[in-house]
Motif scaffolding. Sequence first.
Motif, PDB file in Angstrom:
ATOM      1  N   LYS A 152     -72.856 -47.108 -38.053  1.00  0.00           N
ATOM      2  CA  LYS A 152     -71.577 -47.693 -38.479  1.00  0.00           C
ATOM      3  C   LYS A 152     -70.558 -47.631 -37.343  1.00  0.00           C
ATOM      4  O   LYS A 152     -69.786 -48.577 -37.141  1.00  0.00           O
ATOM      5  N   GLU A 153     -70.536 -46.529 -36.608  1.00  0.00           N
ATOM      6  CA  GLU A 153     -69.614 -46.431 -35.461  1.00  0.00           C
ATOM      7  C   GLU A 153     -69.958 -47.442 -34.379  1.00  0.00           C
ATOM      8  O   GLU A 153     -69.076 -47.981 -33.710  1.00  0.00           O
ATOM      9  N   ALA A 154     -71.257 -47.708 -34.218  1.00  0.00           N
ATOM     10  CA  ALA A 154     -71.708 -48.561 -33.109  1.00  0.00           C
ATOM     11  C   ALA A 154     -71.900 -50.013 -33.509  1.00  0.00           C
ATOM     12  O   ALA A 154     -72.367 -50.812 -32.692  1.00  0.00           O
ATOM     13  N   ILE A 155     -71.532 -50.379 -34.743  1.00  0.00           N
ATOM     14  CA  ILE A 155     -71.856 -51.720 -35.246  1.00  0.00           C
ATOM     15  C   ILE A 155     -71.266 -52.832 -34.387  1.00  0.00           C
ATOM     16  O   ILE A 155     -71.918 -53.854 -34.137  1.00  0.00           O
ATOM     17  N   VAL A 156     -70.048 -52.661 -33.884  1.00  0.00           N
ATOM     18  CA  VAL A 156     -69.420 -53.712 -33.074  1.00  0.00           C
ATOM     19  C   VAL A 156     -70.147 -53.855 -31.739  1.00  0.00           C
ATOM     20  O   VAL A 156     -70.451 -54.974 -31.292  1.00  0.00           O
ATOM     21  N   VAL A 157     -70.438 -52.727 -31.102  1.00  0.00           N
ATOM     22  CA  VAL A 157     -71.171 -52.762 -29.833  1.00  0.00           C
ATOM     23  C   VAL A 157     -72.558 -53.360 -30.032  1.00  0.00           C
ATOM     24  O   VAL A 157     -73.032 -54.165 -29.218  1.00  0.00           O
ATOM     25  N   LEU A 158     -73.217 -52.991 -31.116  1.00  0.00           N
ATOM     26  CA  LEU A 158     -74.534 -53.555 -31.404  1.00  0.00           C
ATOM     27  C   LEU A 158     -74.444 -55.064 -31.621  1.00  0.00           C
ATOM     28  O   LEU A 158     -75.302 -55.826 -31.138  1.00  0.00           O
ATOM     29  N   THR A 159     -73.428 -55.503 -32.313  1.00  0.00           N
ATOM     30  CA  THR A 159     -73.254 -56.938 -32.566  1.00  0.00           C
ATOM     31  C   THR A 159     -73.070 -57.707 -31.268  1.00  0.00           C
ATOM     32  O   THR A 159     -73.714 -58.746 -31.048  1.00  0.00           O
ATOM     33  N   LEU A 190     -73.743 -52.336 -21.164  1.00  0.00           N
ATOM     34  CA  LEU A 190     -73.952 -53.470 -20.249  1.00  0.00           C
ATOM     35  C   LEU A 190     -74.132 -54.754 -21.048  1.00  0.00           C
ATOM     36  O   LEU A 190     -73.554 -55.801 -20.726  1.00  0.00           O
ATOM     37  N   LEU A 191     -74.959 -54.675 -22.070  1.00  0.00           N
ATOM     38  CA  LEU A 191     -75.175 -55.842 -22.914  1.00  0.00           C
ATOM     39  C   LEU A 191     -73.895 -56.217 -23.665  1.00  0.00           C
ATOM     40  O   LEU A 191     -73.626 -57.396 -23.905  1.00  0.00           O
ATOM     41  N   THR A 192     -73.113 -55.210 -24.033  1.00  0.00           N
ATOM     42  CA  THR A 192     -71.856 -55.461 -24.723  1.00  0.00           C
ATOM     43  C   THR A 192     -70.901 -56.265 -23.853  1.00  0.00           C
ATOM     44  O   THR A 192     -70.202 -57.177 -24.334  1.00  0.00           O
ATOM     45  N   MET A 223     -63.459 -49.108 -30.498  1.00  0.00           N
ATOM     46  CA  MET A 223     -64.093 -48.916 -31.799  1.00  0.00           C
ATOM     47  C   MET A 223     -65.182 -47.850 -31.744  1.00  0.00           C
ATOM     48  O   MET A 223     -65.275 -46.996 -32.630  1.00  0.00           O
ATOM     49  N   ILE A 224     -65.990 -47.872 -30.697  1.00  0.00           N
ATOM     50  CA  ILE A 224     -67.103 -46.928 -30.643  1.00  0.00           C
ATOM     51  C   ILE A 224     -66.621 -45.503 -30.358  1.00  0.00           C
ATOM     52  O   ILE A 224     -67.305 -44.525 -30.637  1.00  0.00           O
ATOM     53  N   ASN A 225     -65.408 -45.391 -29.817  1.00  0.00           N
ATOM     54  CA  ASN A 225     -64.830 -44.071 -29.545  1.00  0.00           C
ATOM     55  C   ASN A 225     -63.750 -43.674 -30.542  1.00  0.00           C
ATOM     56  O   ASN A 225     -63.083 -42.650 -30.358  1.00  0.00           O
ATOM     57  N   LEU A 226     -63.576 -44.476 -31.598  1.00  0.00           N
ATOM     58  CA  LEU A 226     -62.434 -44.306 -32.495  1.00  0.00           C
ATOM     59  C   LEU A 226     -62.322 -42.887 -33.037  1.00  0.00           C
ATOM     60  O   LEU A 226     -61.232 -42.292 -33.055  1.00  0.00           O
ATOM     61  N   ARG A 227     -63.432 -42.310 -33.478  1.00  0.00           N
ATOM     62  CA  ARG A 227     -63.403 -40.968 -34.075  1.00  0.00           C
ATOM     63  C   ARG A 227     -63.013 -39.898 -33.061  1.00  0.00           C
ATOM     64  O   ARG A 227     -62.564 -38.813 -33.428  1.00  0.00           O
ATOM     65  N   PHE A 228     -63.203 -40.194 -31.785  1.00  0.00           N
ATOM     66  CA  PHE A 228     -62.990 -39.186 -30.740  1.00  0.00           C
ATOM     67  C   PHE A 228     -61.632 -39.328 -30.040  1.00  0.00           C
ATOM     68  O   PHE A 228     -61.362 -38.602 -29.092  1.00  0.00           O
ATOM     69  N   TRP A 229     -60.805 -40.259 -30.480  1.00  0.00           N
ATOM     70  CA  TRP A 229     -59.514 -40.484 -29.817  1.00  0.00           C
ATOM     71  C   TRP A 229     -58.680 -39.218 -29.679  1.00  0.00           C
ATOM     72  O   TRP A 229     -58.091 -38.990 -28.610  1.00  0.00           O
ATOM     73  N   PRO A 230     -58.560 -38.373 -30.703  1.00  0.00           N
ATOM     74  CA  PRO A 230     -57.740 -37.160 -30.529  1.00  0.00           C
ATOM     75  C   PRO A 230     -58.220 -36.282 -29.381  1.00  0.00           C
ATOM     76  O   PRO A 230     -57.398 -35.682 -28.678  1.00  0.00           O
ATOM     77  N   GLU A 231     -59.522 -36.216 -29.162  1.00  0.00           N
ATOM     78  CA  GLU A 231     -60.041 -35.425 -28.043  1.00  0.00           C
ATOM     79  C   GLU A 231     -59.875 -36.155 -26.718  1.00  0.00           C
ATOM     80  O   GLU A 231     -59.559 -35.541 -25.693  1.00  0.00           O
ATOM     81  N   ILE A 232     -60.074 -37.462 -26.740  1.00  0.00           N
ATOM     82  CA  ILE A 232     -59.945 -38.247 -25.513  1.00  0.00           C
ATOM     83  C   ILE A 232     -58.537 -38.138 -24.943  1.00  0.00           C
ATOM     84  O   ILE A 232     -58.348 -37.987 -23.731  1.00  0.00           O
ATOM     85  N   PHE A 233     -57.544 -38.189 -25.822  1.00  0.00           N
ATOM     86  CA  PHE A 233     -56.143 -38.167 -25.382  1.00  0.00           C
ATOM     87  C   PHE A 233     -55.530 -36.768 -25.480  1.00  0.00           C
ATOM     88  O   PHE A 233     -54.310 -36.614 -25.377  1.00  0.00           O
ATOM     89  N   PHE A 234     -56.375 -35.775 -25.679  1.00  0.00           N
ATOM     90  CA  PHE A 234     -55.978 -34.361 -25.638  1.00  0.00           C
ATOM     91  C   PHE A 234     -54.965 -33.984 -26.715  1.00  0.00           C
ATOM     92  O   PHE A 234     -54.161 -33.084 -26.527  1.00  0.00           O
TER      93      PHE A 234
END
Length: 533
Positions: A284-291, A342-344, A381-392
């Motif tokens: 579900k997290e990767a659905i956009v990248v997979l598409t 790369l394919l994305t 989108m694929i990193n959405l759940r991790f945004w709080p960690e990404i931006f500290f």
Amino acid sequence: MKRINVNLNVFLTIIIAAGFLVWSGLFIYQSSFITIDRQRSYSLFDDAMISMRYAWNFSHGQGLVWNAGEYVQGYTNLLMVLIMSLVTLFLSKTTSVLMIQILGAFFMLMIAGMNAKIASVIFSNDNNDHKKFFVVLAFLCGLVYYPLAYWSLMGMETGLLSVLLLSGVFFALQYTRETKPMYLLLFSTAGGLAFLTRNDSFIFFFILWGYLCVDGFRARDGKNKVQWYLASAGLYFVFIVGELWFQYMYYGQFLPNTYVLKMTGMPLPLRIQNGLGFIWPYLKEAIVVLTFSIIALLFHFHKQKLLLFSLFAVSVIYQVYVGGDPWNYWRIMSPTMPLLLLLTVDGAFVLGKYVVKFSGIQKNGFNLAVSLALLVACVGMINLRFWPEIFFHSKPFQVNANYRNANIAVALNDILTPSATVGVFWAGTIPYYVDSKAIDFLGKSDVYIANLPPDLSGSVSFNGMASVPGHNKYDLKYSIVELKPTYVQKFFWGSQNVDSMAEDNYVVVKYRYMTLYLLKDSPDVNWKRLGLR
């Protein structure tokens, strides 16, 4: 004009690399902490700290073991452990951990570089406008997936494995272009080193080797190169046989104890059910990248692109087969994510082209702007759940647990003698920083626990799994009541609770703000320092 584009690409690549190194430095700082002894301490992911304990013991003459004199293989990442051993040979425990984190940042840059090389091979004959920037975007794609950066910077072998996998892909593709035996042997060497990093990487090697064989035999001169394909397979098998022989001679068994722990005792249907439950949120997290990747395959099909997608797909299938993973940070799929991205990129530019066509806007650069916007949306989108960690905005995953365990280690070093034993569920940070024999309640380095039947009652279930591999085998009566560790982390796990049995043997003490469970009247505890004598 071409020279200007090349210089611009180099400049952008340098800017991206520098930006990532700055972000990595902030990440490492964010994952560090001041312990109760007022020292800045560093800690990797807890499983990586298990590897560090093996590495420390090996580099300090105790052998490649978790406990001195106990030959149990509680790791599956031999090459990473050996790299760690080189670091721990020269540096202190804390500085060694920091150096492994820094090394993880450079692994990420190597991943990005190999991804760019793969892109330059696959898209070398394309004439689309966006290919001017594709190598730069491919470099960026090696850095933007947070779980891959997380595992690399937290000391897991994921970063090293990704470097070797992408190197193998590049050498394989180069061989199909130039058919130079050197590339075939480099491919096998990268695959062999990947096997030493993680044994299950053999699934990628066989897909790539099969691709090379099919591609070669479809060519007119393919049959004349049979000896090179056999030499490639033979070189790879030297690595396999070499490691299996080493494991048998050193530890007395061909497969690691962790394999027995995770892969035995659980019926295959339940394991598959576990794996499906675990992988669904990832899909579900990767659905956009997979598409977008599928769009690239459908509209710009090439067998090399299908190869990249196949490597990703097999990592998903393998994750299901092994029954999931204790942590939903997707470490098994992470090494193939740069290839999928790369394919994305290709899919984003295909879709961007159609958006521009239907919009009727013909301004210069509009196609590029739309395509880049779509790509940014995919990455977001694929990193959405991790945004709080990404931006500290929050600490990286498990850093708070590392902080607690590192403080426990400081306290135990103050009050325990070298002959004490520490019993743990978190088998990494505490045993690494405490110079005492450790008892692993969950069995990575305990043959008896690893050979127990798994708990299938549902008591150890999370992240979509009914019974979590690597955490569903335990016997607290054996580990605590019988072995009587000097220190015990806690007295319950899953369906077992030995509080009532332990209360006559253990005492709860407070030391430097830490709550510790210690064996009553143990001569291995400095009771005077605790103020109890």
